[in-house]
Write an enzyme that holds these catalytic residues in place. Structure first.
Site, PDB file in Angstrom:
ATOM      1  N   GLU A 193       0.777  -1.170   0.029  1.00 51.14           N
ATOM      2  CA  GLU A 193       0.163  -0.074   0.028  1.00 51.14           C
ATOM      3  C   GLU A 193       0.764   1.347   0.020  1.00 51.14           C
ATOM      4  O   GLU A 193       1.624   1.379   0.837  1.00 51.14           O
ATOM      5  CB  GLU A 193      -0.826  -0.059   1.204  1.00 51.14           C
ATOM      6  N   CYS A 194       0.860   2.083  -1.009  1.00 52.19           N
ATOM      7  CA  CYS A 194       1.459   3.297  -1.038  1.00 52.19           C
ATOM      8  C   CYS A 194       2.881   3.329  -1.078  1.00 52.19           C
ATOM      9  O   CYS A 194       3.681   2.869  -1.966  1.00 52.19           O
ATOM     10  CB  CYS A 194       0.756   4.252  -0.035  1.00 52.19           C
ATOM     11  N   ALA A 195       3.504   3.419   0.388  1.00 50.33           N
ATOM     12  CA  ALA A 195       4.748   3.365   0.279  1.00 50.33           C
ATOM     13  C   ALA A 195       5.192   1.945  -0.233  1.00 50.33           C
ATOM     14  O   ALA A 195       6.409   1.832  -0.804  1.00 50.33           O
ATOM     15  CB  ALA A 195       5.313   3.605   1.821  1.00 50.33           C
TER      16      ALA A 195
ATOM     17  N   SER B 122      -0.681  -0.921  -4.732  1.00 55.86           N
ATOM     18  CA  SER B 122      -1.497   0.254  -5.184  1.00 55.86           C
ATOM     19  C   SER B 122      -1.217   1.575  -4.200  1.00 55.86           C
ATOM     20  O   SER B 122      -0.677   1.185  -3.017  1.00 55.86           O
ATOM     21  CB  SER B 122      -2.930   0.047  -5.453  1.00 55.86           C
TER      22      SER B 122
END
Length: 837
Positions: free
Chosen positions: A343-345, A444
């Protein structure tokens, strides 16, 4: 059911002081011996980190959009009861009291949560720009929703007692009690990162700041009244959220013996994750192990699945990049089909590169910073069968990032996202590198609160169980020839740290604190450009320095950095028999030699940690030198000599030159010759380039007896200090700038101590000191090997009294230090193994 005493801290708008006062209340109440629970309205990850620091227990997010309205009460009760029942629970609100998801008329807002859970509201109002008007403001908010009970008010940022009294009377006329009045105060001073606060794990001074704000709250808020108001909260009327119940009977039936290991990214970079994620995975039969992608060189033993959460990897891309062994292992694991959610990072970490720095390369994509912030809720649907569930599985998530990822090859999307009624659009990456028939990697920008979607945890746990026992190829490091030693420096006295650095290296060789001047200082310098048509006038700047140190203006001489000061001392006729205490910054001796002087060297010993011992001082006092130069704290040793010891270097017909270029990095500037009585036989040299990121501007000064200053000025060329340099002096001598410098010094000390402790833990000698760098002795050839790993440290064989076994390491943020030590361990281990063969 046990009652839950509780309050929700809200405000009319963002920026009123909710976080500062919420965290201060938590810490102040805990300091009274009470157990304090914590929760946060909305999807925020950062504030709960401060909550956990203040309370010593997890903080829960109360977000009806990410989870569901029915989970808000249970999650609040879990915050109040786990790990032990709390005496009081403090809920921090979000934005303004009635601000929720756009287009929903306040759904999920602080007011909605307060009404839904029947939690009394403690309203924080910034009164820095109002007084009597605060009464109608509070009255209007209190009457806006009959389901929201505004039980008390805290007035923040009062300018004076009269101001506070006026505002207090205005609120009390509404019938709502004023619980406290907070004066203007730095409070919990934390820098901004894109939006909101820096994660607590990244903030070196978080504990000290927390102690400060807790003291402010305890001094200015009626804590007994706070507890009384919290005790008026009615029964919640719901059980606590329970992860075992959430995953259902299938999770309970799974045995914990031989449980698959789910490795969860942690450390100082990966700080964004909801506590319920790990709790659900454990309830689903997994064993959760945390690892730090900066410092751990391998995944936890037996890892069967990876969960890579959020954070700010773009800030620490270099540190992540230098852990090559872990990057290689993670790529091999992902390629082998290990179930992975990023997620993200985590998405950025799996890319090929991030801002040009190599990452794991598990995804054919590149990440980079972007000027636009992406922020908001998203309705999401799985685009394909994956380890999170079948295609079509729906969740609500949240995006918060200022980076972009560009795919370099076609891949299936992870999610189909929509928001505010927009058509669904593909987003993220879903890959099946091992060909198992479903996506084993889902990556994502979408953050998902698994508490509202427990089926994600059970699906992921099943995938981990299926993968358990699968052999993952161990990547072999490419054999590399040992790095050749750098050639000897032609003129060691003229070698400087900036010659060590390169674009592809992490700079730990140069001791400038910040890469660019602070924004306010840069703006001041830009304004000064308009004065460049006139010749420089430094009178105001000289007066500012004199006021800064409480000395007569005639004792001050501005110079083009400390280097020019040493040149002036060498050329002004002040000495014919100079001596320099070594190891020491080489420029003083270089300047003296250029002026034709023969320089005596007074050598300090490593066995004495390069301190001024009685034996050394005795020898120095017997020297025939008429001028002695010494650094304090000394560059490169970092040793801070007692002023009393340095005074023993003075004598009849002798000047003592003390290089205090790094003393503004010592909290309180203790041992400085600029504190207390000024001595006419001491010349103090200072620099402003290090603390303020002004190395390219060259600004320093000398403070000495007026006759000495006159001699130095006579040797100085016309206009050596530029208009912009003089403007910088005026800027950094103000009260707010000095306060900022003090905070920076405290932070640098924390960073230095962390570096010294980490070096000591791996068996590398670090000299005790007080400067924002550490003199360490890892051994000859290690500096070159560190360069191969991407780190530039200062070579020390150019300093008299040191050899190639020593390096000087600048103290940076804790993440960069941890990455350096990880690299240093990898460099030293082969040498240790070879020694045992």
């Amino acid at each position: 059911m046990v009652d839950v005493p509780r309050l929700l801290v809200a405000a009319p708008a963002s920026g009123q002081g909710k976080t500062t006062i919420s965290v201060g209340l938590m810490a102040a109440l805990r300091a009274t011996g009470r157990t304090v629970g914590a929760a946060k309205v909305g999807p925020d990850y950062i504030d709960p980190g401060y909550h956990a620091l203040a309370t010593g227990r997890p903080s829960r997010n109360l977000d009806a959009v990410l989870t569901s309205p029915g989970l808000i009460g249970p999650l609040l009760r879990r915050a109040a009861e786990v790990p032990t029942p709390a005496d009081v629970t403090v809920v921090e609100g979000v934005m303004g009291l009635f601000d929720g998801r756009l287009g929903t008329d306040g759904f999920g807002s602080s007011g909605w949560v307060a009404a839904h859970t029947r939690t009394p509201v403690l309203l924080v109002v910034d009164i820095s720009h109002l007084a009597n008007t605060v009464g109608p403001l509070v009255s209007g908010l209190a009457a806006a929703d009959p389901g929201v009970q505004v039980a008390g008010v805290i007035l923040n940022k009062a300018g004076s007692s009269r101001h506070a009294d006026e505002a207090r009377r205005a609120v009390e006329r509404t019938g709502i009690p004023v619980v406290g009045v907070i004066p203007r105060d730095v409070g919990l001073h934390v820098p901004s990162r894109h939006l909101g606060l820096v994660p607590v794990d990244e903030h070196d001074r978080a504990a000290a700041a927390l102690h400060t704000v807790a003291g402010v709250v305890a001094d200015h808020v009626d804590l007994d009244l706070v507890l009384t108001l919290a005790g008026t909260a009615p029964e919640l009327g719901c059980p606590a959220w329970d992860p075992a119940t959430a995953v259902g009977s299938a999770g309970a039936a799974r045995s914990t013996s031989g449980a698959p290991v789910v490795a969860v990214s942690g450390g100082r970079v990966f700080t964004f994750r909801y506590p319920e994620t790990a709790e659900l995975l454990r309830a689903a039969g997994c064993r959760v192990e945390f690892f730090d992608p900066v410092t751990d060189q391998a995944l936890p033993a037996g890892t069967s699945a990876l969960y890579l959460g959020g954070g700010f990897p773009e800030v620490h891309a270099a540190a992540l990049s230098h852990n090559r062994s872990l990057r290689s292992q993670i790529r091999a694991a992902v390629d082998a089909g290990m179930p992975t959610v990023a997620e993200c990072a985590g998405l950025l970490y799996l890319a090929d590169t991030l801002d040009g720095r190599p990452m794991t390369g598990a995804l054919a994509a590149t990440g980079a910073m972007h000027p636009r912030l992406v922020l908001g809720y998203r309705d999401a649907r799985l685009a394909t069968d994956s380890v999170l569930g079948p295609a079509g599985t729906t969740v609500t998530g949240h995006e918060f990032h200022r980076t972009r990822v560009t795919p370099s090859a076609g891949t299936d999307p992870a999610w189909l996202l929509s928001y505010d009624g927009s058509p669904a659009a593909p987003d993220g990456f879903a890959t099946d590198p091992a060909g198992v028939g479903r996506a084993s990697l889902v990556a994502s920008y979408l953050h998902v609160a698994w508490a509202g979607h427990a089926h994600l945890a059970t699906s992921f746990a099943d995938a981990a169980r299926d993968f358990a026992g699968t052999e993952v190829p161990v990547p072999m490091a490419a054999a590399e020839p040992p790095a050749p030693l750098d050639p000897a420096v032609a003129d060691p006295l003229h070698h400087h740290g900036d010659e060590e650095v390169a674009d592809d290296l992490v700079d730990l060789a140069v001791n400038v604190r910040v890469a660019t001047p602070p924004a306010w200082l840069a703006a001041r310098l830009r304004e000064g450009v308009g004065q460049l048509a006139a010749y420089p006038d430094v009178h105001a700047a000289r007066w500012a320095i004199a006021q800064r140190h409480g000395v007569d203006e005639h004792r001050v001489l501005l110079t083009a950095g400390a280097d020019e000061a040493f040149t002036l001392i060498a050329r002004s006729g002040l000495t014919t028999r100079p001596a320099v205490v070594h190891p020491q910054f080489t420029e003083p001796e270089a300047a003296l030699r250029r002026a034709g002087h023969t320089v005596e060297r007074i050598m300090l010993r490593a066995d004495d940690d390069f301190t001024l011992t009685d034996e050394t001082l005795s020898c120095a006092t017997q020297s025939t030198a008429d001028l002695i130069v010494v650094g304090n704290p000394t560059n490169p040793t970092g040793v801070l000599h007692p002023r009393a010891a340095l005074e023993r270097l003075t004598g009849p017909d002798r000047l003592l030159v003390v290089d205090e270029a790094f003393l503004d990095a010592v909290p309180g500037e203790r041992e400085s010759f600029l504190r207390g009585t000024q001595r006419d036989d001491v010349i103090v040299v200072r620099s402003l380039t290090k603390t303020w990121g002004l190395a390219g501007l060259r600004i320093g000064y000398v403070i000495a007896a007026p006759l000495v200053v006159d001699r130095l000025r006579a040797a100085q060329q016309h206009w050596p200090v530029s208009t912009l340099a003089a403007e910088a002096v005026l800027a950094v001598c103000t009260g707010p700038a000095r306060a900022e410098a003090g905070r920076a010094a405290a932070q640098q000390l924390v960073q230095r101590d962390h570096l010294a402790r980490r070096l000591d833990a791996i068996g590398v000698l670090a000299i005790p000191g007080a400067a924002p760098f550490v003199l360490a002795r890892p051994g000859a050839g290690v500096r070159e090997l560190l360069r191969d790993n991407g780190f530039a440290v200062r070579r020390c064989d150019t300093f008299p009294g040191l050899d190639a076994s020593w390096v000087r390491i600048a103290a940076r943020d804790l993440v960069t230090t941890d990455a350096l030590v990880t690299s240093l361990q990898s460099v030293l281990r082969p040498a240790e193994e070879a020694a045992h063969v």
